[in-house]
Enzyme design. Sequence first.
Site, PDB file in Angstrom:
ATOM      1  N   HIS A   5       0.840  -1.245   0.013  1.00  0.00           N
ATOM      2  CA  HIS A   5      -0.026  -0.176   0.101  1.00  0.00           C
ATOM      3  C   HIS A   5       0.771   1.333   0.013  1.00  0.00           C
ATOM      4  O   HIS A   5       0.310   2.604  -0.249  1.00  0.00           O
ATOM      5  CB  HIS A   5      -1.065   0.137   1.143  1.00  0.00           C
ATOM      6  CG  HIS A   5      -0.447   0.321   2.548  1.00  0.00           C
ATOM      7  ND1 HIS A   5      -0.233  -0.622   3.627  1.00  0.00           N
ATOM      8  CD2 HIS A   5      -0.477   1.696   3.159  1.00  0.00           C
ATOM      9  CE1 HIS A   5       0.018   0.093   4.625  1.00  0.00           C
ATOM     10  NE2 HIS A   5      -0.178   1.527   4.488  1.00  0.00           N
ATOM     11  N   SER A  55       3.573   1.944   8.503  1.00  0.00           N
ATOM     12  CA  SER A  55       3.422   1.039   7.422  1.00  0.00           C
ATOM     13  C   SER A  55       4.902   0.674   7.027  1.00  0.00           C
ATOM     14  O   SER A  55       5.374   1.594   6.621  1.00  0.00           O
ATOM     15  CB  SER A  55       2.628   1.503   6.463  1.00  0.00           C
ATOM     16  OG  SER A  55       1.195   1.686   6.900  1.00  0.00           O
ATOM     17  N   ASP A  78       0.500  -7.765   2.064  1.00  0.00           N
ATOM     18  CA  ASP A  78       1.019  -6.385   1.941  1.00  0.00           C
ATOM     19  C   ASP A  78       2.348  -6.035   1.753  1.00  0.00           C
ATOM     20  O   ASP A  78       2.746  -5.240   2.861  1.00  0.00           O
ATOM     21  CB  ASP A  78       0.110  -5.536   3.088  1.00  0.00           C
ATOM     22  CG  ASP A  78       0.044  -4.118   2.719  1.00  0.00           C
ATOM     23  OD1 ASP A  78       0.646  -3.481   1.693  1.00  0.00           O
ATOM     24  OD2 ASP A  78      -0.553  -3.431   3.399  1.00  0.00           O
TER      25      ASP A  78
HETATM   26  N1  GLU Z   1      -2.629   0.567   7.681  1.00  0.00           N
HETATM   27  C1  GLU Z   1      -2.194   1.868   8.302  1.00  0.00           C
HETATM   28  C2  GLU Z   1      -2.383   2.695   7.257  1.00  0.00           C
HETATM   29  O1  GLU Z   1      -2.551   2.502   6.127  1.00  0.00           O
HETATM   30  C3  GLU Z   1      -0.724   1.971   8.674  1.00  0.00           C
HETATM   31  C4  GLU Z   1      -0.334   1.403   9.950  1.00  0.00           C
HETATM   32  C5  GLU Z   1      -1.230   1.859  11.128  1.00  0.00           C
HETATM   33  O2  GLU Z   1      -1.619   2.880  11.319  1.00  0.00           O
HETATM   34  O3  GLU Z   1      -1.173   1.113  11.886  1.00  0.00           O
HETATM   35  O4  GLU Z   1      -2.438   4.057   7.550  1.00  0.00           O
END
Ligand code: GLU
Length: 736
Positions: free
Chosen positions: A109, A672, A246
Amino acid sequence: MFCPARALLNMTASTFLKGIEGKNIHINIAKMKNTLLLFVLLPFFLIAEEGMYPLSEIHKLNLKAKGFKVTAKDIYNPNGISLVDASVNVGGCSASFISAEGLIITNHHCVFGAVQQASTVQNDYVTNGFIAQSREQEIPAKGLTARIIDSYRDVSAEVLAGISDTTDPVERTKIIEKNSKTLVAAAEKLQNGVSANVAEMFAGKTYVLFINRTIKDIRLVYVPPRSVGEFGGEDDNWVWPRHTGDFSFIRAYVGPDGNPAEYSVSNKPFTPKNHFVVNPNGVDENDLVFILGYPGRTYRHQTSYYLEFERDIRLPFVQKRNAWMIAQMEAAGKNDPAVALALTARIKSLANVEKNYRGKMKGLANLPIVQNKQKEEEALTAFINASPERAKKYGDVLAGIRSVYDELRSDAQRANVLTNIIGSSSLLSIGNTLIKLAEERQKPDAERGSPYMEKNLNALKVSFLASLRSLNLGIDKLFLSEILNDAVKLPPDQTIGSASSVKDPQKFVDSLFAKTKLSDAGFIEQVFTMTPEQLKEANDPLIEFARALSPEIEMQNVLNRKRNGELNRLSGKLVDVKQEWKKTEFIPDANSTLRMTYGHIRGYQPADATYYSPITTLKGVIEKTSDRPEYNTPQKIRELAAKKDYGRYKHKKLNDVPVAILYDMDTTGGNSGSPVLNAKGELIGVNFDRTFEATINDFAWDESYSRSIAVDIRYVLWNVEKVGEAGFLLKEMGIK
Ligand code: GLU
């Protein structure tokens, strides 16, 4: 590459509200039973702690007693080579060097925008993935850069020079900005090719100057298909059990002389000072793990007034607006794959924030986070009032902060429109930036705002062209009309002259867009050489609308600066008195600077009678697989799973390939892509998310609900070896 998901997550209505993080663990009464149970069952060193430790704090931790097999010096050594040297920031995400030839692993991502830009409907790398079979086939990851820390030092005294407790709040903000800018310019002048930034550690109190090197030529190496890299889509985002691969591989290139350079075929792979050892054996439940990464923002020591503002005003506003925008964009792309592809990154980033905010709203509604904070403030007030001297020095702190939030509440609707109107339309925001550009270009280079300095003009142009490529005129018009509808409905004492007086927003927007030339890249190119007068003469209706809005936006900015200055002064004092009260030092809130956090691979109980174990497997991928695009696992993975072809990546007890791991480390957005390391400092996973219940940990961390998620290195390597058949990458990582 600008990581939109993260940037939005880290934005607050008042980005000027900076926080401080305490070390006190907030016990959540509802979950206290579990926590107590954990305390009884686990040896003390297995109990997780809140904390995103700056590099300067690592040596204070007793790492050996906690089970680390590396020392603080192995992790961070300013005079030698350490693990920190293998860590890198890629476009706002964290990432890791994993070979001596500039190979980097981060999240799918985090590179998604660049993959989207490299894709066409015919050559759709988003859907199908991308594997470069040789260095020559590696393609530019447009917009992505990699930042490495060279050095850093405390500059608190220099940043706060010329400020006293009585300095006017607007002046205070200006002085801090100016002093920081001077420090950055001096550092960049002193050392060729470095970029510098000042990070606020404690608002109004401590500041650190970071000297970085930025590598500009980044290329895509291995990107799994979206059905792996984003498996589960929005349904599974912020959710455990998780089965998302991911991860992606990219490579950093530098000029033939070894210095950062723009993309060129003659560039060569960058040799990092250090790279992580990748351990294909992974970890197991209860193992110690740690992370080196760049957490974006946390707000742990903000006041109850801040939390109430978030709960009542900002979070619901953004959540609702994002949900509406997503629905409009999904409808626009429904029958048109090219439109859907162009809008996909934007939808993804809005959806990411929307769900995160829903999680936070749920947390604030169900957990006694605000109440705990209020109780703490009552006790602090009693401590302050217990001594006349303290009362004199700190008596105004909490009341002062409260009155700033009262002000913020009083004009929140109007401020929301003013804060978001320019950004609601890509063309309007290009127009607005072009006005500033023409004005700034009249100044000597050193006095310009950073985006308008000669060295950054090309990047600005590139970002405009990227916006035009993903522009959807229908959506751009719709979003601007909608915010004008809000402007029209503002209470009579809060109107915005140029916006609230519009009679029919939709008609008005149609007329602006019918005549604007801003969707023409050639016109934008011309504007880069125009004087302010020439730009005015061009008489572009969207540019002129941006101009008409600017006085009130500027007035709002002045108001923000005043409020920010006041909060900055009071926050510094709040830290002082809290330290006096608790007789302890605090760890600063996350602020996108490099931090270490540690914890253990561990399950949790998200709800009554529900326990989640901490490792998912390929079996779960197959269980979730369906015809829905988000769950449409590639045929090859289905076949390999059916044959139980796990290779060396099988987890013995689980008798399957581990896919994702769960742990109780203290992470947030910006983490991330962070390397998840075992006790020896070897890479065993790539952090990419938190659970729904953990989204609230930006405000209050608690062992019972704070859980973060990584893709297990065994799933990454299994994909590379068995699915992508890219054994050459394993060889490069030193895996035999
Ligand atoms: N998946 C989260 C995001 O896209 C990143 C990691 C998190 O916030 O824990 O912002």
